[in-house]
Structure formats: C-alpha cells, structure tokens
Design a protein around this motif. Structure first.
Motif, PDB file in Angstrom:
ATOM      1  N   THR A 154       8.011   2.580  -7.107  1.00 44.56           N
ATOM      2  CA  THR A 154       6.725   2.543  -8.288  1.00 44.56           C
ATOM      3  C   THR A 154       7.707   1.908  -9.306  1.00 44.56           C
ATOM      4  O   THR A 154       8.872   1.712  -9.443  1.00 44.56           O
ATOM      5  CB  THR A 154       6.352   3.665  -8.516  1.00 44.56           C
ATOM      6  OG1 THR A 154       7.243   4.700  -9.181  1.00 44.56           O
ATOM      7  CG2 THR A 154       5.834   4.473  -7.531  1.00 44.56           C
TER       8      THR A 154
ATOM      9  N   HIS B 242       4.415   2.260   4.315  1.00 44.46           N
ATOM     10  CA  HIS B 242       5.712   2.529   4.268  1.00 44.46           C
ATOM     11  C   HIS B 242       6.582   1.942   5.553  1.00 44.46           C
ATOM     12  O   HIS B 242       7.564   1.440   5.359  1.00 44.46           O
ATOM     13  CB  HIS B 242       5.872   4.140   4.101  1.00 44.46           C
ATOM     14  CG  HIS B 242       7.464   4.348   4.338  1.00 44.46           C
ATOM     15  ND1 HIS B 242       8.347   4.174   3.130  1.00 44.46           N
ATOM     16  CD2 HIS B 242       7.903   5.325   5.049  1.00 44.46           C
ATOM     17  CE1 HIS B 242       9.440   4.624   3.504  1.00 44.46           C
ATOM     18  NE2 HIS B 242       9.438   5.352   4.669  1.00 44.46           N
TER      19      HIS B 242
ATOM     20  N   GLN C  44       0.731  -1.241   0.027  1.00 47.09           N
ATOM     21  CA  GLN C  44      -0.089   0.043   0.002  1.00 47.09           C
ATOM     22  C   GLN C  44       0.809   1.310  -0.173  1.00 47.09           C
ATOM     23  O   GLN C  44       0.341   2.338   0.304  1.00 47.09           O
ATOM     24  CB  GLN C  44      -0.877  -0.072   1.117  1.00 47.09           C
ATOM     25  CG  GLN C  44      -2.095  -1.190   0.960  1.00 47.09           C
ATOM     26  CD  GLN C  44      -2.887  -1.183   2.518  1.00 47.09           C
ATOM     27  OE1 GLN C  44      -2.567  -0.474   3.556  1.00 47.09           O
ATOM     28  NE2 GLN C  44      -4.022  -1.786   2.295  1.00 47.09           N
ATOM     29  N   SER C  45       2.152   1.196  -0.142  1.00 45.93           N
ATOM     30  CA  SER C  45       3.134   2.471  -0.229  1.00 45.93           C
ATOM     31  C   SER C  45       3.186   2.757  -1.612  1.00 45.93           C
ATOM     32  O   SER C  45       3.203   1.844  -2.519  1.00 45.93           O
ATOM     33  CB  SER C  45       4.281   2.010   0.475  1.00 45.93           C
ATOM     34  OG  SER C  45       5.359   2.965   0.323  1.00 45.93           O
ATOM     35  N   ASP C  46       3.709   3.941  -1.818  1.00 54.46           N
ATOM     36  CA  ASP C  46       3.873   4.601  -3.257  1.00 54.46           C
ATOM     37  C   ASP C  46       5.302   5.009  -3.269  1.00 54.46           C
ATOM     38  O   ASP C  46       5.617   5.904  -4.046  1.00 54.46           O
ATOM     39  CB  ASP C  46       3.061   5.706  -3.740  1.00 54.46           C
ATOM     40  CG  ASP C  46       3.049   6.878  -2.684  1.00 54.46           C
ATOM     41  OD1 ASP C  46       3.779   6.791  -1.513  1.00 54.46           O
ATOM     42  OD2 ASP C  46       2.239   7.734  -3.008  1.00 54.46           O
ATOM     43  N   TYR C  47       6.101   4.587  -2.245  1.00 52.27           N
ATOM     44  CA  TYR C  47       7.594   4.773  -2.292  1.00 52.27           C
ATOM     45  C   TYR C  47       8.485   4.332  -3.257  1.00 52.27           C
ATOM     46  O   TYR C  47       9.416   4.889  -3.743  1.00 52.27           O
ATOM     47  CB  TYR C  47       8.227   4.801  -0.890  1.00 52.27           C
ATOM     48  CG  TYR C  47       8.068   5.870   0.076  1.00 52.27           C
ATOM     49  CD1 TYR C  47       9.206   6.697   0.584  1.00 52.27           C
ATOM     50  CD2 TYR C  47       6.659   5.873   0.645  1.00 52.27           C
ATOM     51  CE1 TYR C  47       8.729   7.514   1.513  1.00 52.27           C
ATOM     52  CE2 TYR C  47       6.721   6.864   1.681  1.00 52.27           C
ATOM     53  CZ  TYR C  47       7.711   7.950   2.173  1.00 52.27           C
ATOM     54  OH  TYR C  47       7.477   8.615   3.008  1.00 52.27           O
TER      55      TYR C  47
END
Length: 254
Positions: A208, A232, A203-206
């Motif tokens: 991509t 994160h 669920q992290s967008d760090y």
C-alpha cells in the motif's frame, strides 16, 4: 543446499534466481523461468520446509537468506533475484545483508513489514485432507474444497502433494509454529542500493502507499509497478504480464 531447478541458457544476461512464496515451490515457476531463460540462465529454488528441500525447525528470514546465499555462491554470483511474497521477504533480507550477491532485485507483491493476517487456515485445510484416500491431485482438490473455496488455490496447494508417498512436501508443523516469523520482517538497519522493483497486483492490498516510506528507507532506488486486474498471486493470474514487467525492468535497470 536448497533443491534447485536450473534452466541453462546461452543468453548474455546475468543469471536469475527465482524464490517462491509460502506453500509454493520452484516448479510453480517453471514456465516463467523457461521463458525468461532466453535472456540468461535461470534457477528456481525450493525454500527450506518446501518442495524437495530439507526440513528444519527454523523458518526465519535470516536463515532463508543464508540458504539463498549458498545457492548464489554455488552459481555465478552475483545474480538478479525475483522473490514472491514470503520469497520476496527472504530475497529482501538477502539483498540487504549480502548485497554483494544480488545484482538487481524484484519483489513481487510484498513489503518489508509485519502483516496481521494469518495463513494458518490453509495449513489446517491441508491437514484435514485424508491422504489415504488420495490417488490423484483432483482427489485432494475435492477435499480441500470444503475449506478453500478458490479452485486456483486448491490447484496451487495440490502441487505440493507427493502422491506416491501420500504426503505433503510442506513441513506443515514448522510452518504453523513459525507463522509469526513468516508474517513478520527482520529489523534491518542497512540498505540495498541497487535497482529494485516492487511489482504488485492491482487488486492486491499487500503493498500500500503507507508502506512506501519503509520501502524507500531500505531500498532507495525502489520503483513501483502494478499489474492491472491481478491479485496477490500475480505471476499465476497474469503470467505474460508478469514476465513482461520482469523483462522490461531487467533489460532497462542498470
């Protein structure tokens, strides 16, 4: 030398170095480190300007990598290295600049790129705490709640409180002044040729898909794994799954 929590072991595996993220400390990783010590020795450091390590006006990744190199040289080099977030960037810098010291690398929820979000709001939240009114960590959490909604983050930040001396174990002034360095990443031209795992929160967008070309450029043997339903702070949210992923990689990667 960085303050280091060392967990000895009779296990045959290579020693493991754990490097925390921004506003963290080695003690945040005590449980995971203890569980992984059945494989071999584990060391968890406090990075400069964090925990019980020294304070400095500098907070560059090159300097942090040099600090880590001194720790590994004082132990049984080389070591496997796990780094989360800012610690992941420091670990990546170490692996590329001193590959002789890093056996295998695990990077937790960060990429070797510059980010545009800021973490200054958390420094301001900690600065806003009236430390003269703090007798226990829950007192600080209650004050932090005015600026930080997530109770998990409130508890995380208060782990860096020195209750006896009523001070933060974080060099907030330097971390604020050096935030551009923290968000960035050094311009490195060499590569790290050993096995590397990029372990991310589902669920992290760090990390991509757009980051993968740069990752593979610097880490040709990179592998990618996501932990479902984790953000994160994946090691805190899903510690057993995090431990299992680290264990599987280190047991299999050669």
């Amino acid at each position: 030398m960085l303050n280091t929590l060392s967990i000895p072991s009779d296990g045959p595996a290579a020693p493991l170095l754990i490097v925390h993220g921004l506003y963290g400390s080695g003690r945040n990783w005590g449980v995971i480190g203890k569980r992984l010590s059945d494989r071999g020795p584990v060391a968890a450091v406090d990075l400069r300007n964090h925990g019980d390590s020294f304070w400095s006006d500098s907070h560059s990744y090159e300097d942090m990598a040099d600090d880590l190199a001194k720790v590994i040289e004082a132990h049984d080099a080389p070591m496997d290295v796990v780094g989360h977030s800012m610690g992941g960037k420091a670990a990546m810098t170490l692996a590329i600049t001193r590959p002789d010291l890093v056996h295998r690398l695990i990077v937790a929820d960060i990429a070797p790129v510059t980010y545009t979000h800021s973490q200054l709001q958390f420094i301001e939240a900690m600065r806003a705490v009236d430390l003269t009114r703090i007798e226990k960590r829950s007192d600080a959490s209650a004050q932090l709640a005015a600026h930080v909604e997530d109770p998990t983050l409130q508890a995380f930040f208060t782990q860096s409180l020195d209750l006896r001396n009523k001070r933060w174990k974080l060099n907030l002034d330097t971390l604020a002044a050096q935030m551009e360095n923290v968000l960035g990443f050094p311009d490195l031209s060499d590569t790290f040729e050993a096995p590397t795992l990029f372990l991310s929160g589902g669920q992290s967008d760090y990390v991509t898909p757009d980051h993968r070309p740069k990752i593979r450029e610097l880490f040709p043997k990179a592998r990618f794994v996501k932990i479902p339903n984790a953000g994160h702070w994946l090691h805190a949210e899903k510690p057993r799954e995090f431990e299992a992923s680290v264990r599987a990689f280190l047991d299999q990667a050669q």
